[in-house]
Write a protein that holds these residues in place. Structure first.
Motif, PDB file in Angstrom:
ATOM      1  N   PHE A  83     -14.999   6.596  -9.284  1.00  0.00           N
ATOM      2  CA  PHE A  83     -13.976   6.223  -8.310  1.00  0.00           C
ATOM      3  C   PHE A  83     -12.878   7.277  -8.251  1.00  0.00           C
ATOM      4  O   PHE A  83     -12.364   7.721  -9.276  1.00  0.00           O
ATOM      5  CB  PHE A  83     -13.380   4.872  -8.695  1.00  0.00           C
ATOM      6  N   CYS A  84     -12.506   7.666  -7.019  1.00  0.00           N
ATOM      7  CA  CYS A  84     -11.462   8.675  -6.797  1.00  0.00           C
ATOM      8  C   CYS A  84     -10.198   7.953  -6.326  1.00  0.00           C
ATOM      9  O   CYS A  84     -10.009   7.711  -5.125  1.00  0.00           O
ATOM     10  CB  CYS A  84     -11.915   9.697  -5.760  1.00  0.00           C
ATOM     11  N   GLU A  85      -9.337   7.615  -7.261  1.00  0.00           N
ATOM     12  CA  GLU A  85      -8.174   6.797  -6.944  1.00  0.00           C
ATOM     13  C   GLU A  85      -7.203   7.501  -6.006  1.00  0.00           C
ATOM     14  O   GLU A  85      -6.672   6.880  -5.073  1.00  0.00           O
ATOM     15  CB  GLU A  85      -7.453   6.387  -8.228  1.00  0.00           C
ATOM     16  N   ASP A  86      -6.951   8.777  -6.217  1.00  0.00           N
ATOM     17  CA  ASP A  86      -5.991   9.485  -5.364  1.00  0.00           C
ATOM     18  C   ASP A  86      -6.452   9.489  -3.912  1.00  0.00           C
ATOM     19  O   ASP A  86      -5.644   9.270  -2.996  1.00  0.00           O
ATOM     20  CB  ASP A  86      -5.791  10.917  -5.862  1.00  0.00           C
ATOM     21  N   ALA A  87      -7.739   9.738  -3.688  1.00  0.00           N
ATOM     22  CA  ALA A  87      -8.271   9.751  -2.324  1.00  0.00           C
ATOM     23  C   ALA A  87      -8.163   8.360  -1.688  1.00  0.00           C
ATOM     24  O   ALA A  87      -7.899   8.230  -0.483  1.00  0.00           O
ATOM     25  CB  ALA A  87      -9.717  10.229  -2.322  1.00  0.00           C
ATOM     26  N   TYR A  88      -8.367   7.329  -2.490  1.00  0.00           N
ATOM     27  CA  TYR A  88      -8.271   5.957  -1.990  1.00  0.00           C
ATOM     28  C   TYR A  88      -6.839   5.642  -1.571  1.00  0.00           C
ATOM     29  O   TYR A  88      -6.598   5.070  -0.501  1.00  0.00           O
ATOM     30  CB  TYR A  88      -8.724   5.010  -3.084  1.00  0.00           C
ATOM     31  N   ARG A  89      -5.891   6.028  -2.394  1.00  0.00           N
ATOM     32  CA  ARG A  89      -4.491   5.773  -2.059  1.00  0.00           C
ATOM     33  C   ARG A  89      -4.090   6.529  -0.785  1.00  0.00           C
ATOM     34  O   ARG A  89      -3.365   6.002   0.064  1.00  0.00           O
ATOM     35  CB  ARG A  89      -3.591   6.172  -3.224  1.00  0.00           C
ATOM     36  N   GLU A  90      -4.577   7.744  -0.646  1.00  0.00           N
ATOM     37  CA  GLU A  90      -4.281   8.518   0.568  1.00  0.00           C
ATOM     38  C   GLU A  90      -4.906   7.874   1.802  1.00  0.00           C
ATOM     39  O   GLU A  90      -4.295   7.838   2.881  1.00  0.00           O
ATOM     40  CB  GLU A  90      -4.791   9.947   0.401  1.00  0.00           C
ATOM     41  N   LEU A  91      -6.126   7.358   1.660  1.00  0.00           N
ATOM     42  CA  LEU A  91      -6.775   6.675   2.772  1.00  0.00           C
ATOM     43  C   LEU A  91      -5.974   5.442   3.192  1.00  0.00           C
ATOM     44  O   LEU A  91      -5.768   5.198   4.395  1.00  0.00           O
ATOM     45  CB  LEU A  91      -8.199   6.269   2.364  1.00  0.00           C
ATOM     46  N   ILE A  92      -5.496   4.684   2.224  1.00  0.00           N
ATOM     47  CA  ILE A  92      -4.711   3.490   2.520  1.00  0.00           C
ATOM     48  C   ILE A  92      -3.408   3.853   3.224  1.00  0.00           C
ATOM     49  O   ILE A  92      -3.015   3.210   4.215  1.00  0.00           O
ATOM     50  CB  ILE A  92      -4.453   2.704   1.217  1.00  0.00           C
ATOM     51  N   GLU A  93      -2.737   4.901   2.764  1.00  0.00           N
ATOM     52  CA  GLU A  93      -1.502   5.340   3.427  1.00  0.00           C
ATOM     53  C   GLU A  93      -1.753   5.710   4.884  1.00  0.00           C
ATOM     54  O   GLU A  93      -0.975   5.355   5.773  1.00  0.00           O
ATOM     55  CB  GLU A  93      -0.900   6.529   2.687  1.00  0.00           C
ATOM     56  N   TRP A  94      -2.835   6.433   5.115  1.00  0.00           N
ATOM     57  CA  TRP A  94      -3.182   6.842   6.488  1.00  0.00           C
ATOM     58  C   TRP A  94      -3.475   5.614   7.340  1.00  0.00           C
ATOM     59  O   TRP A  94      -3.021   5.526   8.486  1.00  0.00           O
ATOM     60  CB  TRP A  94      -4.385   7.773   6.435  1.00  0.00           C
ATOM     61  N   GLN A  95      -4.214   4.660   6.792  1.00  0.00           N
ATOM     62  CA  GLN A  95      -4.542   3.457   7.550  1.00  0.00           C
ATOM     63  C   GLN A  95      -3.290   2.698   7.966  1.00  0.00           C
ATOM     64  O   GLN A  95      -3.162   2.257   9.116  1.00  0.00           O
ATOM     65  CB  GLN A  95      -5.453   2.547   6.709  1.00  0.00           C
ATOM     66  N   ILE A  96      -2.367   2.540   7.060  1.00  0.00           N
ATOM     67  CA  ILE A  96      -1.146   1.796   7.378  1.00  0.00           C
ATOM     68  C   ILE A  96      -0.309   2.563   8.404  1.00  0.00           C
ATOM     69  O   ILE A  96       0.209   1.983   9.373  1.00  0.00           O
ATOM     70  CB  ILE A  96      -0.345   1.501   6.101  1.00  0.00           C
ATOM     71  N   ALA A  97      -0.199   3.866   8.225  1.00  0.00           N
ATOM     72  CA  ALA A  97       0.582   4.677   9.158  1.00  0.00           C
ATOM     73  C   ALA A  97       0.000   4.655  10.560  1.00  0.00           C
ATOM     74  O   ALA A  97       0.738   4.741  11.555  1.00  0.00           O
ATOM     75  CB  ALA A  97       0.663   6.116   8.649  1.00  0.00           C
ATOM     76  N   GLU A  98      -1.321   4.530  10.674  1.00  0.00           N
ATOM     77  CA  GLU A  98      -1.995   4.565  11.968  1.00  0.00           C
ATOM     78  C   GLU A  98      -2.067   3.206  12.655  1.00  0.00           C
ATOM     79  O   GLU A  98      -2.591   3.098  13.754  1.00  0.00           O
ATOM     80  CB  GLU A  98      -3.409   5.132  11.802  1.00  0.00           C
ATOM     81  N   GLY A  99      -1.587   2.156  12.010  1.00  0.00           N
ATOM     82  CA  GLY A  99      -1.479   0.868  12.678  1.00  0.00           C
ATOM     83  C   GLY A  99      -2.459  -0.201  12.257  1.00  0.00           C
ATOM     84  O   GLY A  99      -2.511  -1.266  12.894  1.00  0.00           O
ATOM     85  N   SER A 100      -3.234   0.023  11.195  1.00  0.00           N
ATOM     86  CA  SER A 100      -4.121  -1.035  10.707  1.00  0.00           C
ATOM     87  C   SER A 100      -3.293  -2.229  10.251  1.00  0.00           C
ATOM     88  O   SER A 100      -2.247  -2.066   9.623  1.00  0.00           O
ATOM     89  CB  SER A 100      -4.988  -0.523   9.555  1.00  0.00           C
ATOM     90  N   SER A 101      -3.774  -3.434  10.555  1.00  0.00           N
ATOM     91  CA  SER A 101      -2.947  -4.626  10.344  1.00  0.00           C
ATOM     92  C   SER A 101      -3.227  -5.337   9.038  1.00  0.00           C
ATOM     93  O   SER A 101      -2.472  -6.242   8.648  1.00  0.00           O
ATOM     94  CB  SER A 101      -3.144  -5.601  11.507  1.00  0.00           C
ATOM     95  N   ALA A 102      -4.296  -4.994   8.359  1.00  0.00           N
ATOM     96  CA  ALA A 102      -4.633  -5.531   7.035  1.00  0.00           C
ATOM     97  C   ALA A 102      -5.688  -4.601   6.460  1.00  0.00           C
ATOM     98  O   ALA A 102      -6.169  -3.678   7.142  1.00  0.00           O
ATOM     99  CB  ALA A 102      -5.140  -6.970   7.125  1.00  0.00           C
ATOM    100  N   LEU A 103      -6.066  -4.832   5.204  1.00  0.00           N
ATOM    101  CA  LEU A 103      -7.039  -3.975   4.525  1.00  0.00           C
ATOM    102  C   LEU A 103      -8.046  -4.846   3.794  1.00  0.00           C
ATOM    103  O   LEU A 103      -7.684  -5.872   3.209  1.00  0.00           O
ATOM    104  CB  LEU A 103      -6.339  -3.070   3.502  1.00  0.00           C
ATOM    105  N   VAL A 104      -9.318  -4.409   3.822  1.00  0.00           N
ATOM    106  CA  VAL A 104     -10.373  -5.102   3.077  1.00  0.00           C
ATOM    107  C   VAL A 104     -10.975  -4.133   2.065  1.00  0.00           C
ATOM    108  O   VAL A 104     -11.784  -3.277   2.424  1.00  0.00           O
ATOM    109  CB  VAL A 104     -11.470  -5.651   4.000  1.00  0.00           C
TER     110      VAL A 104
END
Length: 293
Positions: A19-40
């Motif tokens: 598992f690549c935690e840093d890449a996951y955190r970056e993906l989550i930041e991008w998702q929130i910044a781009e307007g995703s309304s929740a995460l699964v």
């Protein structure tokens, strides 16, 4: 409770399958910044079937930590064993999730009565709201509309939504007729999102949102506002990408797509999942080009 564009997050792995935690955190930041309304986290697209329980809920914990209350987190937590699914609900709660995404039992092939009894058992002292996840193509178990209505009507405070990946569009109307127009219906198929929303859906738990989060969020916003001309334009723009992400076993194509839109994104998959074929990669490239991603 949930609506809009909700990415079913991939789980980034390195070449060794770690598992690549840093890449996951970056993906989550991008998702929130781009307007995703929740995460699964840790759904099908997150390769949950290849994770140990300890890994699965550690990843959920990372997602919750990174989201930091800005958007809800719906943790993949299903199992074909009712006792394991019950324990998973507790683990999802302890990891800080806001809700759990639960499939009906797979492989066992229970009857409709067995499906009902499985979810009735989960509802007893359920620590989290549950989003039912009906995906017969993977589970070989289909929650029929009558069973869906029976489950939700019996435990309305527990079963708050459905992710419907049955591919049967008439289910939206059947569920509305049985459960009322306010029952939260989320599509599990990006390519059916336009028709799904037009008949009463309120969003999508999306694969495509991993790689085109802004377009997917704009599409859902247009649908919610009744602007179906804009929604149709965005749907047409995204359609080739939607279909390309299933030209080989998922999540291979979407992970390939992420390496194109997020250079340096880890490209690891855990067996038995493999890198997509050349034809699949070409389809993804064409879909990205059409979407402008």
């Amino acid at each position: 409770m949930f609506s809009g564009s909700i990415p079913a997050l991939v789980t980034p792995f390195d070449a060794h399958g770690d598992f690549c935690e840093d890449a996951y955190r970056e993906l989550i930041e991008w998702q929130i910044a781009e307007g995703s309304s929740a995460l699964v986290p840790c759904g099908t697209t997150g390769e949950a079937a290849t994770l140990t329980k300890e890994e699965q809920f550690a990843i959920v914990r990372v997602c919750v930590d990174q989201a930091n209350g800005r958007v809800p987190v719906i943790a993949g937590a299903g199992s074909n064993d009712t006792r394991v699914a019950t324990a998973n609900l507790i683990a999802a709660k302890e990891a800080g999730a806001d809700a759990a995404l639960m499939v009906p039992p797979y492989y066992n092939r229970p009857s409709q009565e067995g499906i009902y009894q499985h979810f009735a058992a989960l509802a007893q002292d359920a620590p989290l709201p549950i989003v039912l996840y009906n995906v017969p193509a993977r589970t070989v178990t289909d929650i029929q509309p009558e069973t869906m209505a029976r489950i939700v009507s019996a435990f309305p405070r527990v079963f708050v939504a459905v992710k419907d990946a049955s591919g049967v569009l008439t289910r939206v109307s059947q569920h509305r007729a049985a459960l009322g127009p306010d029952f939260c219906q989320l599509s599990g198929n990006d390519d059916l999102g336009l028709a799904f929303n037009a008949t009463g859906g309120v969003g999508c738990i999306s694969v495509t949102a991993n790689v085109a989060p802004r377009l997917c969020a704009d599409f859902q916003r247009a649908c919610a506002g009744g602007d179906y001309a804009t929604a149709r334009t965005l749907h047409d723009r995204l359609f080739a990408l939607h279909t390309s992400l299933f030209t080989d076993a998922s999540p291979g194509p979407v992970k390939y797509a992420l390496t194109k839109v997020r250079p340096g994104f880890p490209d690891g998959l855990r067996l038995p999942m493999t890198w997509p074929s050349e034809a699949s990669r070409a389809a993804v490239d064409a879909g990205l080009a059409q979407a402008g991603s």
